[in-house]
Design a protein around this motif. Structure first.
Motif, PDB file in Angstrom:
ATOM      1  N   SER A 108      -8.066  13.780   0.357  1.00  0.00           N
ATOM      2  CA  SER A 108      -7.567  15.158   0.591  1.00  0.00           C
ATOM      3  C   SER A 108      -8.244  15.766   1.807  1.00  0.00           C
ATOM      4  CB  SER A 108      -7.871  16.025  -0.632  1.00  0.00           C
ATOM      5  OG  SER A 108      -9.283  16.165  -0.765  1.00  0.00           O
ATOM      6  N   SER A 109      -9.364  15.147   2.244  1.00  0.00           N
ATOM      7  CA  SER A 109     -10.002  15.785   3.416  1.00  0.00           C
ATOM      8  C   SER A 109     -10.372  14.763   4.486  1.00  0.00           C
ATOM      9  CB  SER A 109     -11.294  16.469   2.965  1.00  0.00           C
ATOM     10  OG  SER A 109     -12.194  15.433   2.590  1.00  0.00           O
ATOM     11  N   SER A 110     -10.206  13.476   4.179  1.00  0.00           N
ATOM     12  CA  SER A 110     -10.782  12.516   5.129  1.00  0.00           C
ATOM     13  C   SER A 110      -9.771  11.843   6.006  1.00  0.00           C
ATOM     14  CB  SER A 110     -11.517  11.425   4.361  1.00  0.00           C
ATOM     15  OG  SER A 110     -12.622  11.987   3.757  1.00  0.00           O
ATOM     16  N   CYS A 111      -8.578  11.534   5.489  1.00  0.00           N
ATOM     17  CA  CYS A 111      -7.723  10.786   6.414  1.00  0.00           C
ATOM     18  C   CYS A 111      -6.294  11.286   6.290  1.00  0.00           C
ATOM     19  CB  CYS A 111      -7.824   9.287   6.166  1.00  0.00           C
ATOM     20  SG  CYS A 111      -7.072   8.735   4.656  1.00  0.00           S
ATOM     21  N   ASP A 112      -5.684  11.448   7.451  1.00  0.00           N
ATOM     22  CA  ASP A 112      -4.312  11.994   7.418  1.00  0.00           C
ATOM     23  C   ASP A 112      -3.276  10.894   7.629  1.00  0.00           C
ATOM     24  OD1 ASP A 112      -4.732  13.120  10.847  1.00  0.00           O
ATOM     25  OD2 ASP A 112      -4.731  11.156   9.863  1.00  0.00           O
ATOM     26  N   SER A 206       2.197  -0.338   1.444  1.00  0.00           N
ATOM     27  CA  SER A 206       3.405  -0.711   2.227  1.00  0.00           C
ATOM     28  C   SER A 206       4.299   0.499   2.476  1.00  0.00           C
ATOM     29  CB  SER A 206       4.207  -1.791   1.496  1.00  0.00           C
ATOM     30  OG  SER A 206       4.906  -1.233   0.391  1.00  0.00           O
ATOM     31  N   SER A 207       4.067   1.580   1.709  1.00  0.00           N
ATOM     32  CA  SER A 207       4.878   2.795   1.968  1.00  0.00           C
ATOM     33  C   SER A 207       4.213   3.650   3.046  1.00  0.00           C
ATOM     34  CB  SER A 207       4.988   3.612   0.663  1.00  0.00           C
ATOM     35  OG  SER A 207       3.717   4.206   0.383  1.00  0.00           O
ATOM     36  N   LYS A 208       3.142   3.099   3.670  1.00  0.00           N
ATOM     37  CA  LYS A 208       2.316   3.810   4.658  1.00  0.00           C
ATOM     38  C   LYS A 208       1.465   4.904   3.990  1.00  0.00           C
ATOM     39  CE  LYS A 208       3.673   1.305   8.055  1.00  0.00           C
ATOM     40  NZ  LYS A 208       2.944   0.022   7.931  1.00  0.00           N
ATOM     41  N   ALA A 209       1.230   4.721   2.667  1.00  0.00           N
ATOM     42  CA  ALA A 209       0.242   5.593   2.004  1.00  0.00           C
ATOM     43  C   ALA A 209      -1.108   5.306   2.638  1.00  0.00           C
ATOM     44  CB  ALA A 209       0.210   5.286   0.514  1.00  0.00           C
ATOM     45  N   ASN A 210      -1.989   6.321   2.705  1.00  0.00           N
ATOM     46  CA  ASN A 210      -3.260   6.107   3.403  1.00  0.00           C
ATOM     47  C   ASN A 210      -4.179   5.177   2.622  1.00  0.00           C
ATOM     48  OD1 ASN A 210      -5.185   7.604   1.652  1.00  0.00           O
ATOM     49  ND2 ASN A 210      -3.853   9.330   2.181  1.00  0.00           N
ATOM     50  N   LEU A 211      -5.249   4.749   3.261  1.00  0.00           N
ATOM     51  CA  LEU A 211      -6.171   3.764   2.683  1.00  0.00           C
ATOM     52  C   LEU A 211      -6.720   4.230   1.350  1.00  0.00           C
ATOM     53  CD1 LEU A 211      -7.984   1.201   2.907  1.00  0.00           C
ATOM     54  CD2 LEU A 211      -9.596   2.606   4.218  1.00  0.00           C
ATOM     55  N   TYR A 212      -7.102   5.501   1.273  1.00  0.00           N
ATOM     56  CA  TYR A 212      -7.766   5.972   0.044  1.00  0.00           C
ATOM     57  C   TYR A 212      -6.769   6.030  -1.117  1.00  0.00           C
ATOM     58  CZ  TYR A 212     -11.665   7.317   3.043  1.00  0.00           C
ATOM     59  OH  TYR A 212     -12.727   7.298   3.917  1.00  0.00           O
ATOM     60  N   ALA A 213      -5.554   6.533  -0.842  1.00  0.00           N
ATOM     61  CA  ALA A 213      -4.557   6.608  -1.925  1.00  0.00           C
ATOM     62  C   ALA A 213      -4.225   5.197  -2.417  1.00  0.00           C
ATOM     63  CB  ALA A 213      -3.308   7.306  -1.397  1.00  0.00           C
TER      64      ALA A 213
END
Ligand code: SDX
Length: 391
Positions: A108-112, A206-213
């Motif tokens: 929520s705060s680290s990667c967009d 694969s849906s381009k969700a970020n690394l953390y999610a």
């Protein structure tokens, strides 16, 4: 294209993908991280160096390793505001629930999601470092103990043990045997090709969700008792056998009786139809670690007897059922004073670099498509809508 299977970097519309991270030969009992045999890494490497190897595709030189270590140290503390999240969890909250929630909170705060090379290196180190702090804090909270801040003078594993076991009035200095043993356990869990949780990370990523999610989803998959929870199930099985006064032969007889519902946990593997090479390494480590720590554990004796009999029992031999990574890992962690409630979390800390490597391979190193597996439809044929008064 090979018939039904279209091989592409992602999963595409099949259940198979291409990857260059880890190689397993199940029949030969071979496991290699980026081509390096697990036996050589277990003998010469550390978890942090192995993590860098998995994420970057080659062994780091000294400057690269030093930079990675500095990043791990820099990112160890949690934002003071994040610590408040722990107050919202019940004292008996499962550590895997906390880990998954807190990793998502980091996103929520680290990667967009707009990542480039430098971000990935820093994000990878940040994720690897913070999961260690989150895990330790979840343990401290479960006992009502104060959080212990990371010590920048300590290396990865020693810092984790410090945050787990130190007290405000006394720093816990883990013995080199314990640090080495935990390094080995984390390294052996670092990656394992397309297992359930890694495939989850790849599908979500694969849906381009970020690394953390994506890695938070991996934690959810690993939480399952059939996957990351198996090491706890092994100890519970060994304790039941030991405390129940059952002989190893009686336990094997139960495991062969389909009606009993009893499985020999820590035995068998979907891919290995030979020894899991990690189990062989951990079997040797169990003797060494318990010996150096002066721990006599009757469960180790039970495990060895079970293995000895199973390896000559036609039921297990015909089905190619051998000890897997979970069979000895729990015994070693127990000897090190790690509670069973933290076993699966330790597995997740170990597997984090593998998840990162697979997410990076798919989302950054190569263009891949969104996962879209197909199905074999077994539902009803076409139906006609029935009005309520006719149902
Ligand atoms: C991990 O994928 C990975 O890489 C996972 C992992 C990783 O690093 O990510 O390696 C980590 O999860 C290791 C596995 C941990 N799980 C356990 O130890 C649970 C116990 N193992 C079993 O659940 C089982 O062996 C599996 C699920 C691991 C693998 O099963 P398979 O290969 O799908 O084989 P199967 O279930 O089809 O069983 C084949 C036969 C059956 O008997 P029959 O129908 O032929 O008579 O073998 C029997 C099974 O009943 N069998 C067992 C057994 N495992 C299989 N019988 C007794 N005890 C067992 N443990």
């Amino acid at each position: 294209k090979t018939g039904l299977i279209t091989l592409d970097p992602g999963f595409g519309n099949t259940g198979a993908c291409q990857s260059g991270v880890t190689f397993i030969d199940g029949d030969q009992g071979i496991l290699r991280y980026r081509g390096l045999p697990i036996e050589q890494l277990a003998e010469h490497s550390t978890f942090v160096e192995t993590a860098w190897l998995l994420i970057n595709g080659k062994l780091p030189n000294k400057a690269e390793l030093d930079q990675f270590s500095k990043r791990l140290t820099k990112h160890a503390p949690l934002h003071e505001g994040f610590k408040n999240h722990f107050e919202g969890f019940p004292l008996n909250a499962p550590p895997m629930a906390i880990l998954s929630a807190m990793i998502n909170t980091l996103s929520s705060s680290s990667c967009d999601g707009k990542l480039h090379e430098d971000d990935i290196d820093d994000l990878s180190a940040k994720l690897m470092s913070k999961v260690r702090t989150i895990a330790a804090y979840s343990y401290r909270r479960s006992l009502g103990l104060p959080f212990i801040y990371p010590d920048p003078k300590l290396r990865y594993v020693a810092n984790f043990l410090h945050m787990m076991f130190s007290m405000p009035y006394e720093q816990h200095i883990a013995s080199q045997e314990v640090v080495d043993a935990l390094n080995l356990i984390l390294m052996l869990h670092a990656d394992h090709e397309q297992n359930c949780s890694t495939s989850t990370v790849r599908v979500v990523g694969s849906s381009k969700a970020n690394l953390y999610a994506s890695c938070a989803a991996g934690v959810g998959a690993l939480w399952g008792p059939l996957h990351g929870g198996a090491n706890v199930a092994v100890l519970e099985m060994l304790e039941a056998i030991h405390e129940g006064g059952m002989s190893a032969a009686e336990a094997l007889a139960l495991a062969k009786d389909k009606q009993s519902g009893f499985k020999l946990m820590g035995f068998g593997h979907r891919v290995y139809k030979n020894f899991d090479p990690r189990a062989l390494i951990l079997k040797r480590a169990a003797d060494r670690v318990l010996g150096r720590l002066g721990v006599q554990d009757p469960l180790l004796d039970v495990a060895r007897k079970l293995e000895e009999l199973a390896l000559i029992d036609p039921y297990f031999v015909e089905r190619k059922l051998y000890p897997n990574v979970d069979f000895y890992s729990g015994i070693i962690m127990r000897a090190m004073g790690i509670p069973t409630s933290m076993f699966t979390v330790i597995f997740a800390i170990g597997r984090m670099p593998g998840w990162i490597a697979h997410w990076k391979e798919q989302n950054h190193d190569r263009a891949s498509r969104i996962a879209r597996p197909r199905q074999i439809y077994i539902g009803p044929k076409e139906q006609v809508y029935t009005p309520m008064d006719q149902r």
